[in-house]
Scaffold this active site. Structure first.
Site, PDB file in Angstrom:
ATOM      1  N   ASP A   1       8.177  19.537  58.567  1.00  0.00           N
ATOM      2  CA  ASP A   1       7.763  19.262  59.953  1.00  0.00           C
ATOM      3  C   ASP A   1       6.283  18.880  59.927  1.00  0.00           C
ATOM      4  O   ASP A   1       5.425  19.699  59.598  1.00  0.00           O
ATOM      5  CB  ASP A   1       7.998  20.514  60.793  1.00  0.00           C
ATOM      6  CG  ASP A   1       7.694  20.300  62.269  1.00  0.00           C
ATOM      7  OD1 ASP A   1       6.997  19.329  62.608  1.00  0.00           O
ATOM      8  OD2 ASP A   1       8.149  21.141  63.083  1.00  0.00           O
ATOM      9  N   HIS A   2       5.990  17.622  60.283  1.00  0.00           N
ATOM     10  CA  HIS A   2       4.603  17.119  60.185  1.00  0.00           C
ATOM     11  C   HIS A   2       3.675  17.798  61.184  1.00  0.00           C
ATOM     12  O   HIS A   2       2.453  17.720  61.061  1.00  0.00           O
ATOM     13  CB  HIS A   2       4.581  15.603  60.394  1.00  0.00           C
ATOM     14  CG  HIS A   2       3.582  14.917  59.518  1.00  0.00           C
ATOM     15  ND1 HIS A   2       2.341  15.429  59.233  1.00  0.00           N
ATOM     16  CD2 HIS A   2       3.656  13.737  58.838  1.00  0.00           C
ATOM     17  CE1 HIS A   2       1.675  14.609  58.444  1.00  0.00           C
ATOM     18  NE2 HIS A   2       2.454  13.570  58.179  1.00  0.00           N
ATOM     19  N   ARG A   3       4.226  18.477  62.181  1.00  0.00           N
ATOM     20  CA  ARG A   3       3.376  19.209  63.118  1.00  0.00           C
ATOM     21  C   ARG A   3       2.761  20.435  62.465  1.00  0.00           C
ATOM     22  O   ARG A   3       1.758  20.976  62.952  1.00  0.00           O
ATOM     23  CB  ARG A   3       4.187  19.636  64.348  1.00  0.00           C
ATOM     24  CG  ARG A   3       4.717  18.479  65.188  1.00  0.00           C
ATOM     25  CD  ARG A   3       5.696  18.955  66.238  1.00  0.00           C
ATOM     26  NE  ARG A   3       6.887  19.578  65.659  1.00  0.00           N
ATOM     27  CZ  ARG A   3       7.940  19.976  66.375  1.00  0.00           C
ATOM     28  NH1 ARG A   3       7.932  19.826  67.696  1.00  0.00           N
ATOM     29  NH2 ARG A   3       8.988  20.515  65.779  1.00  0.00           N
TER      30      ARG A   3
END
Length: 884
Positions: A372-374
């Site tokens: 998850d790039h967040r």
């Protein structure tokens, strides 16, 4: 008609809103007891049991098999009398607050429900709201009233939107213009020709989870690793490669905690210290189930392997408890076993990353992280994979290196074993079976050690004679007369005992030499790291590649005034010197109430002596479970000539053989005295290693002169091992034997460890005290949350028949896994009963497995099944109350 109790669809997980009836385990008219499983239901996670915690008779209308029942709605009913039973099946599941005609809900307070006029039950319900849960009735009502569920806040359990929430909402007034907001995880519907079947609960759960994952901005990074070292290490430690991968992932997560975190709406990151790793498993009938290994980083790989074995079969059958599949912090999906050369997995809400493993190819084994790039950036993901690659390719750094191969060189013997007792002999034999050139140096003409010549075997020969005397007092109970005055022929008993020892010693030597073990007689001492000097019959010097020290421990005599003089005169005996008595003593004082002291005290009591036992602690048998020990004291208090005095501090010993005096302070500090013929010093054992010249080899000592050794039985010198009494701990023959086998395994290159938490022991009193594994107190000290169940021997039919009703049996099990971790006995035949308990604890059997085993009747082994079922029922009831 009498009031009926409603059996409702329980909420078995935090996301469950409805369940599918899989089967009815009971039928209408069946008598139901508290804790009975009446049905199984399929949730969005697994197939689970429905238990009832009331008594009565099962009555319809029953929800039909394969029907969908909302959480809280009626599945069936309980009635008080058989004549009230209804055998109908529901055409559609009714609300739990609207029981079938003729039934009245008993004492169930239900919240106010909306009154719905002319609701079309056949109409399609409103779509499920985004990131929320709504009850089936709420969705139907929302469709009828044109209410957008995405705009509502639920007032039900865990925020579930109820029908009352919908009724209170402001409906949209122009149905033809309704345009509900799409859920965040939903895509436009695509028209597909054909007639589709409804999804199963697990298919729906996967579908929603996968669709929701499309809202996660994810990316993928792949590396190739060389898995050979990890596979070899897992095989050597006898654990699954899957578990080894999970453990490696946990070690990497410790270095990169963000990969173990999760995004939380809105704009928050939840950081987690524990590594709860989910491992995808294919379920029977299709679909994936993800059982979770908890706190992987803090458990040994052996513990994880046991936990995994306990879960994986149930996972395939989808029989997991909620705590076994909920909320992983990281997930591993391994499709390499199917020969898949490349794939990536989908990260789902609640985790920041998932690891996909494919089959090894020319470049190695591809491992791909989807993140998850967040939460995780590309550099962090790459660094995580780099560390995971290093950890997996170097398993010795965290799995423990398998025992050193025997050093090569021009040595006389590959392995020298010092000591011919159970530890040394078992080790030598295991090595010889694998073709290793072994020498065993023993300080007596025949092997066997203390166990054969001064311990287990001779004392049990005496015990056998004492048992015959004791058992005659039970004959009258069974109608047998004129047998209550047995006479002991000491000379014949001693001749029999010595004959048994000689025969077994000769058998052991014949076996050893037949296996091509070189047996030397003498006392060995180290001349260096690879050399020994032998004094005695086979004097000389030898060289070795590796060595195993198994020299045992003699009886320990504390510095009590007069004790040394008593040893010299023969008025004080030990477990090493008691074997040459011309006749049994008439009066005996035993100092020390451990296993040796209590066995000898009761043996000589049965031979006719007056016996006093003095123990410094507040109870005897410190090595056994507390209730077992205290109950034994109460039973022994009934013996006519045996007295056990606890909290007694011996001050001195005086006199000569036949006229000895022992002075001691009682619990109140008052000086007391015991007059006796002989004193038996039963104050334990302590290793004597001075003659071994350990400094020459560099071997370090630990506490109380014992050789320091790890769980692999390896000393401070990598190629020198030590086993048995010489390393302290439980000084038991079978313990030494197991440690000898562990040392042999490590020398052969197969990782093995001694696990005291699975060891066992029997104290041959009457009744016998025995243990396997952990007590409740010991389990708590190890961080286990356990429960116990016990049964008195007085309820057992076999014990009633023989008049052996004293004592009890206790069983200890882990609450979460139901794995049996300990069994404790006070029973006349504990030495035979304990065999099954050893298998329970050693194999990590569960309450379910033991409870379902078919034990023969009438035998005392039936008690194991009864206890397992009782404890399992109690744990299930407790779990149900917690989730209610």
């Amino acid at each position: 008609m009498a009031e009926a109790y409603v059996i409702k669809m329980p909420q078995l997980s935090d996301t469950m809103t409805e369940g599918v009836v899989v089967s009815w385990e009971k039928q209408p008219g069946d008598r139901i007891n508290r804790g009975d499983v009446v049905a199984t239901v399929e949730t969005d996670k697994a197939i689970m049991d429905v238990e009832v915690f009331r008594e009565g008779y099962l009555s319809g209308p029953l929800a039909a098999v394969d029907s969908v029942v909302a959480v809280g709605d009626a599945m069936a009913y309980l009635v008080d009398e058989p004549g009230q039973v209804v055998s109908e099946t529901m055409s559609a599941a009714p609300r739990a607050d609207k029981p079938a005609a003729g039934h009245v809900t008993a004492g169930v307070a239900t919240p106010a429900q909306p009154v719905i006029q002319a609701l079309d039950t056949a109409a399609a319900p409103a779509p499920r709201p985004a990131n929320k849960q709504a009850s089936p009735l709420a969705r139907k009502l929302a469709a009828a009233m044109h209410v957008n569920l995405n705009n509502l806040h639920g007032s039900g359990p865990a925020g579930v939107i109820t029908a009352l929430d919908v009724q209170r909402a402001q409906p949209i007034q122009r149905p033809t213009e309704i345009s509900p907001l799409p859920a965040a995880h939903e895509l436009p519907d695509i028209q597909v020709p054909g007639h589709g079947r409804p999804m199963t609960a697990i298919e729906r759960a996967v579908s929603r989870s996968m669709t929701a994952s499309l809202t996660i901005p994810s990316f993928r990074v792949t590396m190739h690793i060389q898995p050979e070292a990890l596979i070899r290490a897992a095989k050597a430690q006898k654990v699954s490669v899957t578990v080894a991968i999970a453990k490696a992932a946990a070690e990497a997560l410790k270095l990169h905690p963000l990969v173990n975190a999760a995004y939380q709406p809105v704009d928050k990151i939840v950081e987690r210290a524990n590594q709860d790793i989910g491992i995808a498993v294919t379920a029977e009938g299709g679909g994936l189930v993800v059982p979770v290994l908890r706190n992987v980083g803090e458990h040994s790989i052996e513990e994880l392997h046991q936990s995994w074995n306990a879960m994986v079969d149930r996972a395939r059958k989808r029989r997991l408890a909620p705590e076994e599949y909920a909320n992983p912090t990281f997930t591993v999906s391994n499709m390499g076993m199917y020969g898949v050369s490349q794939f990536d997995a989908i990260v789902t809400p609640g985790t920041a990353a998932i690891l996909a493993i494919a089959a090894a190819g020319p470049q190695g084994m591809p491992i791909t992280i989807t993140a998850d790039h967040r939460v995780v950036n590309g550099a962090e993901a790459a660094a995580f994979l780099a560390d995971l690659k290093r950890i997996m390719e170097q398993p010795d750094s965290w799995m423990g290196k398998p025992g050193p191969v025997i050093p090569e060189g021009d040595y006389d013997y590959q392995v020298a074993v010092i000591g011919g007792g159970p530890g040394g002999e078992d080790c030598a034999r295991d090595l010889a079976e694998h073709g290793i050139k072994v020498v065993m140096i023993n300080n007596a003409p025949l092997p066997g050690g203390e166990c054969l010549w001064r311990g287990c075997i001779p004392s049990k020969a005496w015990r056998a004679a004492a048992d015959r005397i004791r058992d005659r007092h039970h004959d009258a109970l069974l109608g047998i007369g004129n047998t209550d005055q047995p006479q002991l022929d000491w000379a014949r008993l001693e001749n029999h005992r010595r004959q048994v020892l000689q025969t077994r010693g000769e058998m052991a030597l014949k076996t050893d030499t037949g296996m091509k073990i070189k047996v030397l007689e003498g006392f060995a001492s180290f001349t260096g790291a690879h050399g020994l000097k032998i004094a005695g019959k086979d004097a000389g010097e030898i060289s070795f590649g590796a060595a195993v020290i198994a020299t045992g421990a003699p009886a320990f005599v504390p510095p009590i005034p007069g004790a040394a003089e008593g040893l010299a005169s023969g008025g004080v005996l030990t477990s090493d010197t008691v074997w040459n008595l011309p006749t049994p003593p008439r009066r005996l004082c035993v100092i020390g109430a451990g296993a040796i002291g209590m066995e000898m005290a009761q043996i000589f009591h049965d031979f006719g002596a007056e016996v006093t036992v003095l123990e410094a602690q507040d109870r005897p048998l410190a090595e056994v479970e507390a209730e077992i020990a205290t109950t034994l004291v109460k039973i022994l208090a009934k013996e006519p000539r045996l007295r056990v005095q606890t909290q007694a501090r011996v001050q001195g010993i005086d006199g000569k053989p036949g006229d000895m005096q022992v002075r001691y302070l009682d619990a109140q500090g008052q000086e007391q005295g015991v007059a006796c013929d002989l004193v038996l010093m039963a104050t334990g054992k302590r290793p004597k290693t001075q003659g071994l010249n350990l400094d020459a080899a560099g071997v370090k000592l630990g506490e109380r002169d014992a050789i320091a050794a790890d769980a692999a039985c390896r000393t401070s010198v990598p190629h020198i091992f030590a086993v048995g009494d010489v390393i302290g701990g439980l000084m038991l023959a079978h313990t030494a034997g197991q440690q000898g086998r562990v040392a042999a395994e490590n020398l052969l290159g197969h990782a093995a460890k001694y696990d005291e938490s699975k060891d066992s022991g029997v104290i041959f009193t009457r009744p016998q005290a025995a243990f396997v594994g952990l007590s409740m107190e010991q389990a708590k000290a190890k961080g286990l949350d356990c429960a116990e169940v016990k049964v008195p021997m007085s309820i057992d039919a076999k014990a009633m028949m023989t008049g052996e009703t004293d004592g009890l049996i206790k069983l200890v099990a882990d609450k979460a896994s139901h794995r049996i971790v300990g069994v404790h006995f006070l029973a006349d035949h504990a030495d035979t009963l304990i065999g099954e308990a050893v298998m329970m604890v050693s194999a990590g059997l569960t309450l379910e497995q033991v409870g379902q085993a078919i034990h023969p009747h009438p035998t005392q082994t039936e008690l194991f099944g009864e206890m397992a079922r009782r404890l399992l029922s109690r744990l299930r009831r407790s779990a149900a109350k917690q989730t209610a």
